[in-house]
Design an enzyme around this catalytic site. Structure first.
Site, PDB file in Angstrom:
ATOM      1  N   SER A  80      -1.374  12.242   2.751  1.00 19.62           N
ATOM      2  CA  SER A  80      -1.842  11.055   2.032  1.00 19.62           C
ATOM      3  C   SER A  80      -3.331  11.045   1.714  1.00 19.62           C
ATOM      4  O   SER A  80      -3.789  10.216   0.943  1.00 19.62           O
ATOM      5  CB  SER A  80      -1.466   9.775   2.776  1.00 19.62           C
ATOM      6  OG  SER A  80      -2.148   9.689   3.995  1.00 19.62           O
ATOM      7  N   LYS A 123      -2.776   0.785   6.132  1.00 22.83           N
ATOM      8  CA  LYS A 123      -3.988   1.376   5.551  1.00 22.83           C
ATOM      9  C   LYS A 123      -4.840   0.302   4.872  1.00 22.83           C
ATOM     10  O   LYS A 123      -6.068   0.327   4.971  1.00 22.83           O
ATOM     11  CB  LYS A 123      -3.613   2.478   4.564  1.00 22.83           C
ATOM     12  CG  LYS A 123      -2.995   3.684   5.246  1.00 22.83           C
ATOM     13  CD  LYS A 123      -2.468   4.682   4.231  1.00 22.83           C
ATOM     14  CE  LYS A 123      -1.725   5.812   4.927  1.00 22.83           C
ATOM     15  NZ  LYS A 123      -1.124   6.736   3.983  1.00 22.83           N
TER      16      LYS A 123
END
Length: 178
Positions: A80, A123
Site C-alpha cells: 500500500s 490509515k
C-alpha cells in the site's frame, strides 16, 4: 514524507519515508533498521523506481536511490505504500520535497496507475492524528462502511425468535473523518 500504515494489531500508525537520489551506478538501497520488511514492499520499491524513471525521463542507472523508512512498529508489510514510494522517488530525482500536509496510500502498478488497498479507515485516522490536512486514496476508495452487529427479537404468537446480523453503522468519507 509521512505515510499512513496499519500495525500488527490493525491500528493506524504513521511511518516516515525519505528517498535520496545520489549520482551512482543504479543501486537501490533500503535503510530499515529495526524493521521486519516484507517481500511485497520490496517489490513496490522496484516498481516505484521504474515508474518514477518512466515519468521523469531520468536514467535511473546513473543514480543510487536510498529509501529510508522509520516506523513506530516492528513490522512493515504490504504494497500500500507503492504510490507514495513513487511520488517520493520522483521528488528525489527532481530535487523536490513532497508536502508534509499530504499523505497517501495506494499500490503502484507497472503502468503507473494506482491500485486499491485495505484498512483505509485506520490509515485515515492515523493521518488525521498526525496532522495531515489531506489523505489521498485510490479511486473509488474514499468511503468506508463500518459494520456492527445488530440484534432483533420478534414474538410471533407463542414463540420468540432472535437474529443477529451485520448492519451498516455509518458511512465514512476519507474527506470527513471524525
Amino acid at each position: 514524507m509521512k505515510l499512513p500504515a496499519v500495525d500488527i494489531n490493525n491500528s493506524g500508525v504513521v511511518t516516515t519515508l525519505r528517498v535520496t537520489a545520489k549520482p551512482g551506478t543504479g543501486k537501490t538501497l533500503v535503510d530499515i533498521e529495526g524493521l521486519l520488511f516484507w517481500a511485497d514492499t520490496q517489490q513496490s520499491i522496484r516498481v516505484a523506481r521504474q515508474v518514477a524513471a518512466n515519468i521523469t525521463g531520468v536514467d535511473i542507472n546513473k543514480y543510487d536511490l536510498i529509501y529510508s523508512i522509520k516506523a513506530q512498529a516492528s513490522l512493515i508489510g504490504g504494497p500500500s505504500a507503492g504510490s507514495a514510494l513513487t511520488i517520493a522517488t520522483i521528488a528525489a530525482l527532481e530535487g523536490k520535497k513532497p508536502s508534509e500536509a499530504v499523505m497517501m496510500t495506494g499500490t503502484i502498478n507497472h503502468d503507473g496507475t494506482i491500485g486499491p488497498v485495505s484498512e483505509i479507515l485506520e490509515k485515515a485516522k492515523a493521518a488525521k492524528q498526525a496532522g495531515a490536512s489531506m489523505l489521498l486514496v485510490p479511486l473509488l476508495q474514499s468511503k468506508d462502511i463500518i459494520y456492527e452487529q445488530q440484534s432483533t427479537a420478534k414474538t410471533m404468537e407463542t414463540q420468540n425468535s432472535a437474529q443477529r446480523k451485520p448492519a451498516p453503522k455509518k458511512l465514512m468519507s476519507a474527506r470527513n473523518q471524525e
